[in-house]
Design an enzyme around this catalytic site. Structure first.
Site, short mmCIF file in Angstrom:
data_model
loop_
_atom_site.label_atom_id
_atom_site.label_comp_id
_atom_site.label_asym_id
_atom_site.label_seq_id
_atom_site.Cartn_x
_atom_site.Cartn_y
_atom_site.Cartn_z
N GLY A 11 0.48 -0.94 0.08
CA GLY A 11 0.05 -0.03 0.00
C GLY A 11 0.72 1.39 0.30
N HIS A 102 2.70 0.08 -12.79
CA HIS A 102 3.59 -1.08 -13.05
C HIS A 102 5.33 -0.48 -13.67
CE1 HIS A 102 4.50 -4.86 -15.26
NE2 HIS A 102 5.59 -4.60 -15.86
C1 GRF Z 1 4.27 -1.76 -6.85
O1 GRF Z 1 5.66 -1.73 -7.14
C2 GRF Z 1 3.33 -1.76 -8.01
O2 GRF Z 1 4.54 -1.35 -9.17
C3 GRF Z 1 3.39 -3.63 -8.61
O3 GRF Z 1 2.94 -3.71 -7.12
C4 GRF Z 1 3.65 -2.57 -5.94
C5 GRF Z 1 2.46 -2.40 -5.53
O4 GRF Z 1 4.00 -1.72 -4.04
N1 GRF Z 1 1.78 -3.29 -9.37
P1 GRF Z 1 2.41 -0.67 -3.52
O5 GRF Z 1 1.83 -2.12 -2.79
O6 GRF Z 1 1.91 0.08 -3.44
O7 GRF Z 1 3.73 -0.61 -2.04
#
Ligand code: GRF
Length: 205
Positions: A11, A102
């Site tokens: 998150g 991404h």
């Molecule tokens: C991020 O690195 C995003 O690019 C990928 O999943 C991760 C999520 O991280 N799709 P978070 O839950 O926002 O810390």
């Protein structure tokens, strides 16, 4: 605009969006007991879990998700750490209104484990992409990208940490641009437009 954020992990991107003042009205996670739910609770944002079920296919899942978002009068959506492909009920309800972040320079290394894919491939540069979501896998029009150089001895953890720093700047900036109507989309091409300044004649000058 009223925003929903779809999550499934730590998150940290949700936290960055909240810090940036985006009007987040609902958080939906596809996994229980993830850090993103704690961040939502701490910020006082309603959060719900919609678990995938064997007897409910992905389209039915997204029909339910879209109806939750519709009931909450959500205008636009961010997928941040949401590890599911969005299907027709979501993509058709929110055309050009769903952003995904991404951790690669798309179209390289789409799909899961993008950081590991980049390391295994031996690239010297990878990065972050924010894009609009269409019906494909990480395939929608690109809103923003920033490169990140690999360092000697990088592991998935060290590289992810540097990528996430970039995500936390790029994603809120893109969400605010969409919120304020500053993204112009023509086919695959997204242009950031300047906010309209009031014409001199409108201001009586
Ligand atoms: C991020 O690195 C995003 O690019 C990928 O999943 C991760 C999520 O991280 N799709 P978070 O839950 O926002 O810390």
């Amino acid at each position: 605009m009223k925003w929903a954020v779809l999550v499934g992990g730590r998150g940290s991107n949700l936290a960055a969006l909240l810090d940036a003042g985006l009007d987040v009205r609902l958080v939906v996670s596809h996994r229980a007991s993830v850090g993103a739910l704690d961040i939502a609770a701490h910020a006082g944002v309603p959060a719900r879990v919609l678990l995938p079920r064997a007897d409910r296919g992905p389209v039915a899942y997204d029909r339910e998700l879209a109806s939750w978002l519709g009931n909450a009068h959500i205008d636009a959506v961010v997928a941040a750490g949401y590890l599911r492909i969005l299907r027709a009920p979501m993509v058709e309800r929110y055309p050009g209104r769903i952003l995904n972040v991404h951790p690669s320079l798309l179209p390289a290394f789409a799909g899961l484990n993008a950081v590991e894919q980049a390391l295994a491939h031996g690239v010297k540069v990878t990065g972050v992409t924010v894009h609009l979501v269409d019906a494909g896998l990480d395939s929608g029009p690109i809103v923003a990208q920033q490169a990140v150089a690999l360092a000697p001895g990088d592991t998935p953890e060290t590289l992810s940490a540097r990528l996430q720093e970039v995500e936390h700047r790029l994603l809120p900036a893109a969400a605010w641009a969409l919120d304020q109507g500053r993204l112009q989309v023509e086919g695959r091409h997204v242009t950031w437009i300047q906010p309209k300044t009031q014409a001199r004649s409108d201001r009586g000058l």
